[in-house]
Enzyme design. Structure first.
Site, PDB file in Angstrom:
ATOM      1  N   TRP A 127       0.859  -1.208   0.000  1.00  0.00           N
ATOM      2  CA  TRP A 127       0.000   0.000   0.000  1.00  0.00           C
ATOM      3  C   TRP A 127       0.887   1.246   0.000  1.00  0.00           C
ATOM      4  O   TRP A 127       0.618   2.205  -0.718  1.00  0.00           O
ATOM      5  CB  TRP A 127      -0.931   0.013   1.229  1.00  0.00           C
ATOM      6  CG  TRP A 127      -2.133  -0.868   1.105  1.00  0.00           C
ATOM      7  CD1 TRP A 127      -2.261  -1.977   0.335  1.00  0.00           C
ATOM      8  CD2 TRP A 127      -3.395  -0.696   1.778  1.00  0.00           C
ATOM      9  NE1 TRP A 127      -3.520  -2.518   0.492  1.00  0.00           N
ATOM     10  CE2 TRP A 127      -4.223  -1.758   1.368  1.00  0.00           C
ATOM     11  CE3 TRP A 127      -3.885   0.219   2.699  1.00  0.00           C
ATOM     12  CZ2 TRP A 127      -5.539  -1.915   1.842  1.00  0.00           C
ATOM     13  CZ3 TRP A 127      -5.192   0.079   3.167  1.00  0.00           C
ATOM     14  CH2 TRP A 127      -6.012  -0.976   2.740  1.00  0.00           C
ATOM     15  N   ASP A 136       4.059  -0.922  11.411  1.00  0.00           N
ATOM     16  CA  ASP A 136       3.707  -2.343  11.506  1.00  0.00           C
ATOM     17  C   ASP A 136       4.510  -2.976  12.652  1.00  0.00           C
ATOM     18  O   ASP A 136       5.556  -2.467  13.045  1.00  0.00           O
ATOM     19  CB  ASP A 136       4.000  -3.084  10.197  1.00  0.00           C
ATOM     20  CG  ASP A 136       3.174  -4.363  10.063  1.00  0.00           C
ATOM     21  OD1 ASP A 136       2.211  -4.373   9.258  1.00  0.00           O
ATOM     22  OD2 ASP A 136       3.452  -5.359  10.792  1.00  0.00           O
ATOM     23  N   ASP A 139       3.632  -1.544  17.843  1.00  0.00           N
ATOM     24  CA  ASP A 139       2.239  -1.951  17.992  1.00  0.00           C
ATOM     25  C   ASP A 139       1.364  -0.699  18.019  1.00  0.00           C
ATOM     26  O   ASP A 139       1.512   0.141  18.915  1.00  0.00           O
ATOM     27  CB  ASP A 139       2.115  -2.721  19.323  1.00  0.00           C
ATOM     28  CG  ASP A 139       0.724  -3.269  19.540  1.00  0.00           C
ATOM     29  OD1 ASP A 139      -0.218  -2.833  18.842  1.00  0.00           O
ATOM     30  OD2 ASP A 139       0.572  -4.133  20.416  1.00  0.00           O
ATOM     31  N   ASP A 164      -4.904  -1.559   6.991  1.00  0.00           N
ATOM     32  CA  ASP A 164      -5.102  -2.930   6.496  1.00  0.00           C
ATOM     33  C   ASP A 164      -4.693  -3.900   7.613  1.00  0.00           C
ATOM     34  O   ASP A 164      -4.381  -5.057   7.356  1.00  0.00           O
ATOM     35  CB  ASP A 164      -4.230  -3.134   5.237  1.00  0.00           C
ATOM     36  CG  ASP A 164      -4.643  -4.350   4.415  1.00  0.00           C
ATOM     37  OD1 ASP A 164      -5.794  -4.815   4.555  1.00  0.00           O
ATOM     38  OD2 ASP A 164      -3.809  -4.852   3.636  1.00  0.00           O
ATOM     39  N   LYS A 217      -9.827  -2.067   6.800  1.00  0.00           N
ATOM     40  CA  LYS A 217     -10.302  -3.435   6.606  1.00  0.00           C
ATOM     41  C   LYS A 217     -11.270  -3.749   7.740  1.00  0.00           C
ATOM     42  O   LYS A 217     -11.007  -3.399   8.896  1.00  0.00           O
ATOM     43  CB  LYS A 217      -9.077  -4.360   6.712  1.00  0.00           C
ATOM     44  CG  LYS A 217      -9.352  -5.834   6.408  1.00  0.00           C
ATOM     45  CD  LYS A 217      -8.283  -6.725   7.001  1.00  0.00           C
ATOM     46  CE  LYS A 217      -6.978  -6.834   6.282  1.00  0.00           C
ATOM     47  NZ  LYS A 217      -7.017  -7.433   4.958  1.00  0.00           N
TER      48      LYS A 217
HETATM   49  C1  LIG Z   1      -2.751  -7.850   5.593  1.00  0.00           C
HETATM   50  S1  LIG Z   1      -1.232  -7.304   6.264  1.00  0.00           S
HETATM   51  C2  LIG Z   1      -1.027  -5.725   5.536  1.00  0.00           C
HETATM   52  C3  LIG Z   1      -0.592  -5.748   4.094  1.00  0.00           C
HETATM   53  C4  LIG Z   1      -0.201  -4.363   3.605  1.00  0.00           C
HETATM   54  N1  LIG Z   1      -1.348  -3.497   3.457  1.00  0.00           N
HETATM   55  C5  LIG Z   1       0.515  -4.382   2.275  1.00  0.00           C
HETATM   56  O1  LIG Z   1      -0.018  -3.864   1.309  1.00  0.00           O
HETATM   57  O2  LIG Z   1       1.631  -4.905   2.191  1.00  0.00           O
HETATM   58  C6  LIG Z   1      -1.688  -6.932   7.912  1.00  0.00           C
HETATM   59  C7  LIG Z   1      -0.568  -6.353   8.765  1.00  0.00           C
HETATM   60  O3  LIG Z   1      -1.123  -5.838   9.992  1.00  0.00           O
HETATM   61  C8  LIG Z   1      -0.080  -5.884  10.933  1.00  0.00           C
HETATM   62  N2  LIG Z   1      -0.592  -5.686  12.308  1.00  0.00           N
HETATM   63  C9  LIG Z   1      -1.419  -6.488  13.014  1.00  0.00           C
HETATM   64  N3  LIG Z   1      -1.625  -6.000  14.237  1.00  0.00           N
HETATM   65  C10 LIG Z   1      -0.929  -4.825  14.314  1.00  0.00           C
HETATM   66  C11 LIG Z   1      -0.743  -3.853  15.340  1.00  0.00           C
HETATM   67  N4  LIG Z   1      -1.325  -3.999  16.540  1.00  0.00           N
HETATM   68  N5  LIG Z   1       0.053  -2.792  15.094  1.00  0.00           N
HETATM   69  C12 LIG Z   1       0.668  -2.666  13.880  1.00  0.00           C
HETATM   70  N6  LIG Z   1       0.517  -3.547  12.858  1.00  0.00           N
HETATM   71  C13 LIG Z   1      -0.266  -4.624  13.081  1.00  0.00           C
HETATM   72  C14 LIG Z   1       0.519  -7.277  10.721  1.00  0.00           C
HETATM   73  O4  LIG Z   1       1.808  -7.352  11.273  1.00  0.00           O
HETATM   74  C15 LIG Z   1       0.487  -7.386   9.183  1.00  0.00           C
HETATM   75  O5  LIG Z   1       1.730  -7.066   8.625  1.00  0.00           O
END
Ligand SMILES: C[S@@+](CC[C@H](N)C(=O)[O-])C[C@H]1O[C@@H](n2cnc3c(N)ncnc32)[C@H](O)[C@@H]1O
Length: 203
Positions: A62, A79, A95, A119, A159
């Site tokens: 993204w 992330d 986080d 996302d 999302k």
């Molecule tokens: C579906 S992937 C995102 C893909 C991204 N939009 C792309 O285009 O490459 C979901 C991401 O959310 C992150 N995630 C989940 N919980 C999170 C949090 N509490 N803080 C930051 N990132 C988080 C995960 O580590 C993962 O990399």
């Protein structure tokens, strides 16, 4: 189903998937890029010069889409996982739920932003209900952050999963924004409960 069999199935599914192949050909890090592209084609969420927060950004497609297609954007990507650098975007490994991460985002921009896009999704546990609840909590957290950090005409995209948290998120979004749309991009896998909420104009 055994873990080995499941991961073989996942690999086969990836090989058959046209969006996976297309993303490799076009140099994107993930097929997720086409979801953002389709959202943007329909709702025009990204503009040249926008200030943008990308939540749950890894592996980074993204953020790549923004940097490669729009001029002069100021982009911050966060992330839990480390990402390869993307142009001149700023990255935080952390986080989003932690106050310290939110403070870092606010301190980076020092002004309200045009777009918060999320996302974020938890690593799947195999329990679809649990996954959708926890991912729903992430979406609510992002929505509340957007309420405070967006410009009046700012946009929030996230999302969301069809499930027990869906109505709560849509309800809170309606109290926060004047325009709400729910959209499942054609590139989102049919079997996935995922959709996206696109919110415009703060109340
Ligand atoms: C579906 S992937 C995102 C893909 C991204 N939009 C792309 O285009 O490459 C979901 C991401 O959310 C992150 N995630 C989940 N919980 C999170 C949090 N509490 N803080 C930051 N990132 C988080 C995960 O580590 C993962 O990399």
């Amino acid at each position: 189903m055994k873990k080995n069999k499941k991961s073989k199935e996942w690999i086969n599914k990836q090989r058959r998937d046209i969006y996976v192949r297309k993303s490799k050909q076009e140099g994107y890090r993930s097929r997720a890029v086409y979801k953002l592209q389709e959202i943007n084609n329909k709702y025009k969420i990204v503009k040249n010069g926008s200030l943008i927060v990308d939540l749950g950004a890894a592996p980074g497609s993204w953020s790549q889409f923004v940097i490669e297609n729009f001029k002069n954007c100021k982009l911050l990507s966060i992330d839990l996982k480390k990402m390869e650098p993307i142009g001149n975007s700023y990255q935080i490994i952390g986080d989003f739920n932690e106050e310290n991460s939110k403070e870092q985002i606010i301190n980076y921009f020092k002004e309200k932003v045009d777009l918060v896009m999320s996302d974020m999704a938890v690593n799947t546990t195999g329990n679809k209900n649990l996954d959708s609840v926890v991912t729903g909590e992430l979406s609510l957290e992002a929505l509340r952050f957007s309420k405070d950090q967006l410009k009046p005409n700012g946009i929030f995209v996230s999302k969301i999963f069809m499930g027990s948290t869906f109505n709560e998120i849509v309800g809170e979004a309606k109290l926060t924004f004047k325009e709400i749309n729910i959209f499942k991009p054609p590139s989102s896998r049919k079997e996935s409960k995922e959709s996206f909420i696109i919110c415009k104009k703060l109340r």
